[in-house]
Design an enzyme around this catalytic site. Structure first.
Site, mmCIF file in Angstrom:
data_model
loop_
_atom_site.group_PDB
_atom_site.id
_atom_site.type_symbol
_atom_site.label_atom_id
_atom_site.label_comp_id
_atom_site.label_asym_id
_atom_site.label_seq_id
_atom_site.Cartn_x
_atom_site.Cartn_y
_atom_site.Cartn_z
ATOM 1 N N ASP A 189 57.368 37.523 24.957
ATOM 2 C CA ASP A 189 57.518 36.142 24.498
ATOM 3 C C ASP A 189 56.187 35.703 23.917
ATOM 4 O OD1 ASP A 189 58.618 33.483 24.203
ATOM 5 O OD2 ASP A 189 57.423 32.916 25.954
ATOM 6 N N GLU A 274 61.476 38.236 20.070
ATOM 7 C CA GLU A 274 62.358 37.175 19.580
ATOM 8 C C GLU A 274 62.255 37.100 18.060
ATOM 9 O OE1 GLU A 274 63.606 32.787 21.314
ATOM 10 O OE2 GLU A 274 61.584 33.569 21.621
ATOM 11 N N ASP A 355 57.396 30.870 30.733
ATOM 12 C CA ASP A 355 57.175 31.959 29.784
ATOM 13 C C ASP A 355 57.615 33.310 30.352
ATOM 14 O OD1 ASP A 355 56.132 30.127 28.005
ATOM 15 O OD2 ASP A 355 54.069 30.419 28.668
#
Length: 398
Positions: A189, A274, A355
């Site tokens: 992330d 992502e 996170d």
């Protein structure tokens, strides 16, 4: 069966003599001129609903050299001029394939100064590189060795806005081979408080390179603003000082990203990220500076081509997947998750670091998509979004 080696570009800094600098600067100008002339000719043909290909622009170049106005094109090596036409052809190929915008004209002040030489236009012997139209080899700082027995197929010379000279040698690197397979997988992330957060719980601090040099950059920009506009020597000197600060920031950022991506690729067989629309995100005026400094797009690009080199897999998860609002333990979906919430507790009793929880969810949905195909993920309320998908690494052109 012969193993296909990866072609890599090894970039070095060099210090030209006054004569070499003048020759290269003249070559850069001719390359820009030929590119713009060919683009103008193709644009005019485009308005007449005609197409002009590389062979036709090559014939135009021959004709241009015979005119009195453009006779100076004969003073530089013809190879970089031909390569400029090939680059223009590639730009149009991308445009017609709807992968890029319409090619733009090169600017004397803003466009990158570079010239590409193929094997017929340079000599590389015993670690000494001599370009066409030059009597002496370039004074290259060999900061790292080339692969043993490497012979460059293409040499690109460039000068950045800070005035530094670089030469890039494209060679086959037999040392780049697939790494031994491993079962390790990691979800990543990206963020601003922390540059990376891994599904293992590890967090990589964001060094904020631009912020660290912001005072120095502001001072250089103030000095530039005081100089009279035009092509004066003082303004050019002030502009180089600003460019030096930007170059320092970019160099440190690139060095860190190389170290991080190399480590992730070496340690993990599968890396799940992502699929962020960084181009849209930087339109946010309050966060644009920080997002640009984090260089998420460059991180992904490096990760993908290194994964391809070393036989690893990169999976991109749909950007609309609710990774922040989903509990990685029980799978329940929260209604809201404002950005200021960094820790939250689920009804199942689990307390999450925002996170780390996101990275775990990214890993889980990425592995599910890899094994079972896209669409296997929790239901979400956002309409019209895409499912998590397996992302093929980018193909690097030799």
């Amino acid at each position: 069966m012969k193993t296909a080696h990866v072609k890599r570009a090894f970039k070095y800094r060099f210090y030209p003599t006054d004569a070499q600098a003048a020759e290269l600067s003249r070559t850069f100008g001719c390359v820009r001129k030929v590119y713009n002339l060919a683009l103008a000719a193709r644009t005019q043909a485009w308005t007449r609903q005609e197409r002009v290909n590389y062979n036709q622009t090559s014939a135009m170049l021959t004709a241009w050299k015979k005119t009195e106005e453009l006779a100076y094109l004969n003073e530089v090596s013809s190879v970089p001029l031909q390569q400029a036409l090939r680059h223009l052809q590639s730009a149009f190929t991308g445009f017609f394939g709807k992968r890029a915008k319409y090619p733009r004209f090169k600017s004397r002040k803003k466009s990158r100064k570079s010239a590409e030489y193929t094997t017929s236009a340079f000599r590389f012997r015993d670690g000494r590189l001599t370009l066409a139209k030059m009597a002496e080899p370039l004074d290259i700082v060999w900061s790292r060795p080339l692969p043993e027995g490497a012979s460059p197929s293409t040499v690109t010379v460039s000068q950045d806005t800070a005035g530094r000279w670089f030469v890039s040698l494209l060679v086959e690197d037999p040392s780049v081979q697939p790494l031994p397979a491993t079962s390790a997988a990691v979800g990543v992330d990206v963020g601003l408080d922390h540059l990376l957060t891994l599904s293992t719980g590890e967090k990589v601090a964001n060094p904020r390179h631009e912020r660290r040099d912001r005072a120095r950059l502001a001072k250089a920009q103030r000095q530039l603003a005081r100089k009279a506009k035009g092509d004066g020597a003082n303004r050019a000197k002030a502009r180089r000082e600003v460019a030096k600060v930007y170059a320092r920031i970019a160099d440190r950022r690139r060095d860190l990203l190389h170290k991080l991506t190399t480590r992730l690729v070496r340690e993990n067989q599968t890396i799940v990220i992502e699929d962020l629309a960084v181009g849209n995100m930087v339109k946010n005026g309050s966060l644009a500076r920080a997002i640009s400094d984090a260089a998420w797009a460059e991180f992904r690009s490096m990760l993908e081509y290194k994964a391809q080199w070393y036989g690893r897999e990169v999976i991109a998860v749909d950007r609309w997947f609710p990774s922040s609002k989903l509990c990685s333990t029980c799978g329940s979906l929260q209604d809201k998750m404002p950005l200021n919430v960094r820790e939250w507790a689920c009804d199942c009793g689990t307390t999450h670091d925002r996170d780390v929880n996101t990275a775990k969810n990214i890993l889980a949905v990425g592995l599910t998509a890899s094994v079972c195909g896209a669409g296997v993920r929790p239901q979400r309320s956002t309409p019209g979004g895409q499912s998590a998908m397996k992302q093929k690494p980018l193909q690097r052109e030799p």
